[in-house]
Write an enzyme that holds these catalytic residues in place. Sequence first.
Site, PDB file in Angstrom:
ATOM      1  N   ARG A   2      -0.493  -9.283  13.114  1.00 43.67           N
ATOM      2  CA  ARG A   2      -1.152  -8.216  12.345  1.00 43.67           C
ATOM      3  C   ARG A   2      -1.979  -8.817  11.201  1.00 43.67           C
ATOM      4  O   ARG A   2      -3.044  -8.313  10.860  1.00 43.67           O
ATOM      5  CB  ARG A   2      -0.097  -7.233  11.815  1.00 43.67           C
ATOM      6  N   ARG A  59      -9.735   0.476   8.767  1.00 40.35           N
ATOM      7  CA  ARG A  59      -9.246  -0.876   9.034  1.00 40.35           C
ATOM      8  C   ARG A  59     -10.285  -1.712   9.775  1.00 40.35           C
ATOM      9  O   ARG A  59     -10.038  -2.895  10.039  1.00 40.35           O
ATOM     10  CB  ARG A  59      -7.986  -0.792   9.901  1.00 40.35           C
ATOM     11  N   ARG A  66      11.116  -1.466  11.039  1.00 42.81           N
ATOM     12  CA  ARG A  66      10.035  -1.166  11.985  1.00 42.81           C
ATOM     13  C   ARG A  66      10.005  -2.215  13.096  1.00 42.81           C
ATOM     14  O   ARG A  66      10.187  -3.397  12.830  1.00 42.81           O
ATOM     15  CB  ARG A  66       8.686  -1.149  11.250  1.00 42.81           C
ATOM     16  N   ARG A 117      11.192  -5.468   5.005  1.00 44.72           N
ATOM     17  CA  ARG A 117      10.968  -4.034   4.744  1.00 44.72           C
ATOM     18  C   ARG A 117      11.982  -3.185   5.512  1.00 44.72           C
ATOM     19  O   ARG A 117      12.290  -3.431   6.666  1.00 44.72           O
ATOM     20  CB  ARG A 117       9.551  -3.657   5.184  1.00 44.72           C
ATOM     21  N   LYS A 165       0.833  -1.220   0.000  1.00 46.42           N
ATOM     22  CA  LYS A 165       0.000   0.000   0.000  1.00 46.42           C
ATOM     23  C   LYS A 165       0.864   1.265   0.000  1.00 46.42           C
ATOM     24  O   LYS A 165       0.668   2.158  -0.825  1.00 46.42           O
ATOM     25  CB  LYS A 165      -0.940   0.025   1.222  1.00 46.42           C
TER      26      LYS A 165
HETATM   27  P1  ADP Z   1       2.084  -1.874   3.219  1.00 45.26           P
HETATM   28  O1  ADP Z   1       2.094  -0.359   3.211  1.00 45.26           O
HETATM   29  O2  ADP Z   1       0.888  -2.453   2.527  1.00 45.26           O
HETATM   30  O3  ADP Z   1       2.283  -2.454   4.580  1.00 45.26           O
HETATM   31  P2  ADP Z   1       4.662  -1.618   1.801  1.00 45.26           P
HETATM   32  O4  ADP Z   1       4.338  -0.752   0.636  1.00 45.26           O
HETATM   33  O5  ADP Z   1       5.424  -0.993   2.915  1.00 45.26           O
HETATM   34  O6  ADP Z   1       3.325  -2.363   2.353  1.00 45.26           O
HETATM   35  O7  ADP Z   1       5.431  -2.888   1.237  1.00 45.26           O
HETATM   36  C1  ADP Z   1       5.882  -3.922   2.111  1.00 45.26           C
HETATM   37  C2  ADP Z   1       7.262  -4.422   1.655  1.00 45.26           C
HETATM   38  O8  ADP Z   1       7.122  -5.115   0.416  1.00 45.26           O
HETATM   39  C3  ADP Z   1       8.259  -3.294   1.410  1.00 45.26           C
HETATM   40  O9  ADP Z   1       9.534  -3.718   1.822  1.00 45.26           O
HETATM   41  C4  ADP Z   1       8.210  -3.080  -0.115  1.00 45.26           C
HETATM   42  O10 ADP Z   1       9.454  -2.615  -0.625  1.00 45.26           O
HETATM   43  C5  ADP Z   1       7.884  -4.479  -0.619  1.00 45.26           C
HETATM   44  N1  ADP Z   1       7.018  -4.467  -1.820  1.00 45.26           N
HETATM   45  C6  ADP Z   1       6.013  -3.605  -2.112  1.00 45.26           C
HETATM   46  N2  ADP Z   1       5.437  -3.926  -3.296  1.00 45.26           N
HETATM   47  C7  ADP Z   1       6.078  -5.041  -3.734  1.00 45.26           C
HETATM   48  C8  ADP Z   1       5.949  -5.875  -4.899  1.00 45.26           C
HETATM   49  N3  ADP Z   1       5.026  -5.630  -5.838  1.00 45.26           N
HETATM   50  N4  ADP Z   1       6.786  -6.932  -5.012  1.00 45.26           N
HETATM   51  C9  ADP Z   1       7.725  -7.184  -4.070  1.00 45.26           C
HETATM   52  N5  ADP Z   1       7.909  -6.453  -2.961  1.00 45.26           N
HETATM   53  C10 ADP Z   1       7.100  -5.392  -2.788  1.00 45.26           C
HETATM   54  P1  AMP Z   2       0.698   0.626   8.879  1.00 42.92           P
HETATM   55  O1  AMP Z   2       1.799   1.614   8.733  1.00 42.92           O
HETATM   56  O2  AMP Z   2      -0.512   0.954   8.040  1.00 42.92           O
HETATM   57  O3  AMP Z   2       1.165  -0.809   8.693  1.00 42.92           O
HETATM   58  O4  AMP Z   2       0.199   0.741  10.391  1.00 42.92           O
HETATM   59  C1  AMP Z   2       1.063   0.432  11.465  1.00 42.92           C
HETATM   60  C2  AMP Z   2       0.251   0.220  12.738  1.00 42.92           C
HETATM   61  O5  AMP Z   2      -0.422   1.453  13.094  1.00 42.92           O
HETATM   62  C3  AMP Z   2      -0.863  -0.820  12.665  1.00 42.92           C
HETATM   63  O6  AMP Z   2      -0.394  -2.149  12.862  1.00 42.92           O
HETATM   64  C4  AMP Z   2      -1.787  -0.351  13.784  1.00 42.92           C
HETATM   65  O7  AMP Z   2      -1.284  -0.702  15.060  1.00 42.92           O
HETATM   66  C5  AMP Z   2      -1.706   1.163  13.659  1.00 42.92           C
HETATM   67  N1  AMP Z   2      -2.731   1.687  12.734  1.00 42.92           N
HETATM   68  C6  AMP Z   2      -2.537   2.288  11.530  1.00 42.92           C
HETATM   69  N2  AMP Z   2      -3.702   2.602  10.952  1.00 42.92           N
HETATM   70  C7  AMP Z   2      -4.681   2.172  11.801  1.00 42.92           C
HETATM   71  C8  AMP Z   2      -6.090   2.167  11.762  1.00 42.92           C
HETATM   72  N3  AMP Z   2      -6.766   2.680  10.714  1.00 42.92           N
HETATM   73  N4  AMP Z   2      -6.756   1.631  12.813  1.00 42.92           N
HETATM   74  C9  AMP Z   2      -6.115   1.128  13.867  1.00 42.92           C
HETATM   75  N5  AMP Z   2      -4.787   1.072  13.971  1.00 42.92           N
HETATM   76  C10 AMP Z   2      -4.057   1.594  12.943  1.00 42.92           C
END
Ligand code: ADP
Ligand code: AMP
Length: 216
Positions: A171, A88, A160, A127, A13
């Site tokens: 999660r 969420r 993270r 990540r 995302k």
């Molecule tokens: P989210 O915001 O949904 O938690 P991220 O955008 O942070 O996910 O992506 C999670 C991890 O996967 C990051 O390390 C990112 O670089 C990697 N990633 C994102 N898109 C892809 C993809 N299409 N293929 C492989 N790795 C990806």
């Molecule tokens: P994210 O960066 O989207 O992976 O969010 C990291 C963490 O922040 C999540 O695992 C939750 O603990 C908290 N968080 C982010 N967005 C929300 C949401 N909309 N509702 C509840 N917790 C959230």
Amino acid sequence: MRIVLLGPPGAGKGTQAASIVKKYKIPHISTGDIFRKNIKEKTALGNKAKEYIDKGALVPDDIVVAIVEDRLTKEDCKHGFMLDGFPRTVAQAQALDEKLQNLSINLDKVVNIEVPKEELIERAVGRRICKECGKTYHIKFNPPAKEGVCGKCGEELYQRKDDIKETVSKRIEIYLQETKPLINYYEKQKILIKVNGEQDIDKVFSDIVNALGSKI
Ligand code: ADP
Ligand code: AMP
């Protein structure tokens, strides 16, 4: 364009949001980023959110909803926005609908990035994020040119605290229980787009753009 990005933790995302907001010139509202900024600055909100985030739990609805409701009234959201990681829960989605109704606006599309569970753990655990500018990398799938260093601003990358395997698994479980029902919620509203997230980052982006169309 008013968009919500939906998908399990690690689906991509944040990665896609960075390109989408650039293309459509809309603000990127990531509740996770808002919490991490507050944690870094040790604000009261940050201290409260940290209790939940470090465990892999969701921050309570009332806290998150208040933040987003306030953010949506800001000037830069007038012509659109991209919500990433919110809503969420069904309660958050209902609160969002109510807020948008009060503002006399609608969501255009909800983009659901689909990635199988097995892949999510590897993505989240690998990540790495820039301490300074927040750019996201992956040690295997999207590595920086120089290990541990951001290619955009030259600062150090970090992992993270909630990206360790056990917390990621928790999660994902919470996602399945609390967030996955939103797919049906938005399908009923006929605004859901499903995108295959198990492709190259660029291909996922072009599929999203094709599905969103040219409306800005
Ligand atoms: P989210 O915001 O949904 O938690 P991220 O955008 O942070 O996910 O992506 C999670 C991890 O996967 C990051 O390390 C990112 O670089 C990697 N990633 C994102 N898109 C892809 C993809 N299409 N293929 C492989 N790795 C990806
Ligand atoms: P994210 O960066 O989207 O992976 O969010 C990291 C963490 O922040 C999540 O695992 C939750 O603990 C908290 N968080 C982010 N967005 C929300 C949401 N909309 N509702 C509840 N917790 C959230």
